[in-house]
Design a protein around this motif. Sequence first.
Motif, mmCIF file in Angstrom:
data_model
loop_
_atom_site.group_PDB
_atom_site.id
_atom_site.type_symbol
_atom_site.label_atom_id
_atom_site.label_comp_id
_atom_site.label_asym_id
_atom_site.label_seq_id
_atom_site.Cartn_x
_atom_site.Cartn_y
_atom_site.Cartn_z
ATOM 1 N N SER A 169 0.915 -1.207 0.081
ATOM 2 C CA SER A 169 0.169 0.044 0.001
ATOM 3 C C SER A 169 1.095 1.139 -0.018
ATOM 4 N N ALA A 209 2.197 1.978 -3.258
ATOM 5 C CA ALA A 209 1.186 2.212 -4.296
ATOM 6 C C ALA A 209 0.965 3.710 -4.075
ATOM 7 N N VAL A 210 0.788 4.116 -2.884
ATOM 8 C CA VAL A 210 0.456 5.592 -2.842
ATOM 9 C C VAL A 210 1.804 6.545 -3.281
ATOM 10 N N VAL A 228 1.649 6.709 -6.925
ATOM 11 C CA VAL A 228 0.507 7.562 -7.400
ATOM 12 C C VAL A 228 1.199 8.953 -7.357
ATOM 13 N N LEU A 229 1.576 9.355 -5.945
ATOM 14 C CA LEU A 229 2.044 10.758 -6.058
ATOM 15 C C LEU A 229 3.136 11.234 -7.053
ATOM 16 N N VAL A 269 2.325 11.500 -10.593
ATOM 17 C CA VAL A 269 1.593 12.826 -10.962
ATOM 18 C C VAL A 269 2.612 13.935 -11.101
ATOM 19 N N VAL A 270 3.427 13.867 -9.976
ATOM 20 C CA VAL A 270 4.574 15.253 -10.070
ATOM 21 C C VAL A 270 5.350 15.101 -11.255
ATOM 22 N N TYR A 316 4.733 13.881 -13.908
ATOM 23 C CA TYR A 316 4.116 14.400 -15.407
ATOM 24 C C TYR A 316 4.101 15.667 -15.331
ATOM 25 N N ILE A 317 3.798 16.390 -14.317
ATOM 26 C CA ILE A 317 3.748 17.699 -14.043
ATOM 27 C C ILE A 317 5.201 18.638 -14.362
ATOM 28 N N ILE A 369 2.313 5.220 -16.457
ATOM 29 C CA ILE A 369 1.278 4.037 -16.489
ATOM 30 C C ILE A 369 2.201 2.717 -16.225
ATOM 31 N N TRP A 384 2.485 2.641 -12.285
ATOM 32 C CA TRP A 384 1.465 2.541 -11.708
ATOM 33 C C TRP A 384 1.006 1.167 -11.642
ATOM 34 N N VAL A 385 0.722 0.695 -13.114
ATOM 35 C CA VAL A 385 0.379 -0.758 -13.004
ATOM 36 C C VAL A 385 1.215 -1.673 -12.456
ATOM 37 N N LEU A 392 0.864 -1.325 -8.613
ATOM 38 C CA LEU A 392 -0.369 -2.050 -7.763
ATOM 39 C C LEU A 392 -0.395 -3.361 -8.038
#
Lengths: 494, 155
Positions: free
Chosen positions: B77, B80-81, B84-85, B88-89, B91-92, B108, B111-112, B115
């Motif tokens: 977990s 995973a969290v 995710v964070l 996105v950072v 990507y920005i 992707i 993440w995949v 997870l």
Amino acid sequence: MGVLGQAFGLVFDWYVLWVIVGSAMFGLFVGAVPGLTATMATALLVPVTFFMPPVPAIACIVTATAMAIFAGDIPSCLLRMPGTPASAAYTDEAYAMTKKGQGEIALGASLVFSVIGGLFGTAVLILAAPALAEVALNFSSFEYFWLVMLGLMSAVFLAHANPLKGIVSLLLGLLVASVGLDNPAGFPRFTFGNAELTGGLTLIPIMIGMFAVSEILRNVAAIDRPWEMAQAKIGNVLRGMWGLAKRYPAPIMRGSVLGTAVGALPGAGADIAAWMSYAISKRFSKEREKFGTGHVEGIIEAGASNNSALAGAWIPALVFGIPGDSITAIVIGVLYIKGLNPGPTIFMNNAPAIYAIFLVFILANLLMIPLGIAAIKGAKQILRAPRELLLPVILLFCVVGSFAINNSIFGVTLMLAFGVAAYLMEENGFPVAPAILGIVLGAMLEENFISSMIKADGDFTKFVSRPIAGGLALAAALIVLWALLGILKRRRFP
Amino acid sequence: MKIHDSLSGAALIALAAAILWHIQGFPPMPGQKFGPAWFPGLIAVGLGVCGALLVFSAFRSGAPWLRFPEWVHRERSRAAVLAVLAGVVFYILAADKLGFFLTAIAIIALWVRVLGASWRMTLLMAMIAPLIIHLAFYKGLRVPLPWGLLEQWAF
């Protein structure tokens, strides 16, 4: 051709019908997967609707949300997990029915009585909204100020056990709304010289963050917990429904009426309607002892209630531009983008489009029967959708959607910041809904407050001297008083 | 992460004070009593009062100052969290330079895999998901997703 004829022409168009069927399937899927909510479905759809003409754009959201609220009942029955918060009130009841081998009846009842509730709410919307608009034409800034206050107070005090944290959440939302140039003085507030902030914080990336990203964070944090599905043999879900309808006419009516009313009350939506209806159903039932053991009565009443609330929430949204729930909070943003500015004059300036929206409501609720049956039949496949593949795709969709609104990477930053903030707020017992309402209504509240203050020259008694303004003020005060009395009572008799 | 209500309350008081200080610089509206500082000022007062009430009501609660949720202690977990964070950072920061495709494929895949999917599934998803989303948004909705390094192969 009359207005109604034009409205029919707008809806019965191949493109619009395609959009309706597509968004219905999307809504059923999002609603049926636990952790993905109806509000999230709306937030995810907005970037797509951005590029559609007004009627299909709104049709898309109406259909998807109606389907999602019903579909939320499916995992309640099979997994004991509400698919959307609006199903949470009777999740235990529905699961208990499945355990008793009555899953078929529970699912059938949620479907059929969702449709009835949805149609009832739609009928009220069609009849009440134009009538209310006539009255609203005479409203001045005083009435609008109190209407907004009424909405904000019911969001804070009806929805949550801890009003103090609700107020904090609301104030933070209002603070976010006051960023940028959009204030009566046209002065750039809290922009710190940043050009991106001058126009204010864009609503849609904030919504995607607060409703989708925060949910994704919660979901990935529980990724190592598998779902356990109850076994249910599902045959003809419509069998026995006529009997139930004849047996429980009062709960169906009560649920639909209360749901519409709660939905129409600014700030309170389908989830609160379902909780209230379930509690009322239990109180007035002749078989109160059966509640909690897998009894269908509460599911009928609350199932009708949450779907009728969905339509009811559109009444204040269309007539006053004040959202009835968090879904319509997003919808109002879309209406403005599409040039369908909400307000009493919408029924004169855009009558065909509004009647087209009403038609879509009816169509979506009728479509729910065949598609709902299909979703129930396919439920096991939907619930087996692998989360490790689903969540990354949704998240990438969120990222691109937040970018697409202004074609700016700043949207993605906003999405992330508000997603994390919403996650932390919920973790600490600060409800998110009042913040959303604050963000959406902040500019309206300030504008009407300042212009009322200027008109009244600072004399606050003028705020309540017009009859309707006084009545609305009284209603807001009663909600606060009622909630505070409830808290005192709970403290004394815990 | 659960933060003690008194701490949240104190933070709100600090925020309120900062707002009240900041709005002193807002100009008045000419000829009017109620300028742009009025509304944020009221909000700040409200936040300050609520903050004080939170500090006061939670002071004796005995809850720890900071409590991490139990998923922090579960490795999958937590990973995973964080993924995710971080994704996105990333990507920005990188999307404009690297372009949508390279960035999306990378996140992707991250993440995949984190997870819990197999490597084969990860590769498959990293190829398909960005392509479909690109087709939908770039071709279908005409959103100018950046091409970045792949500019010369733009289609």
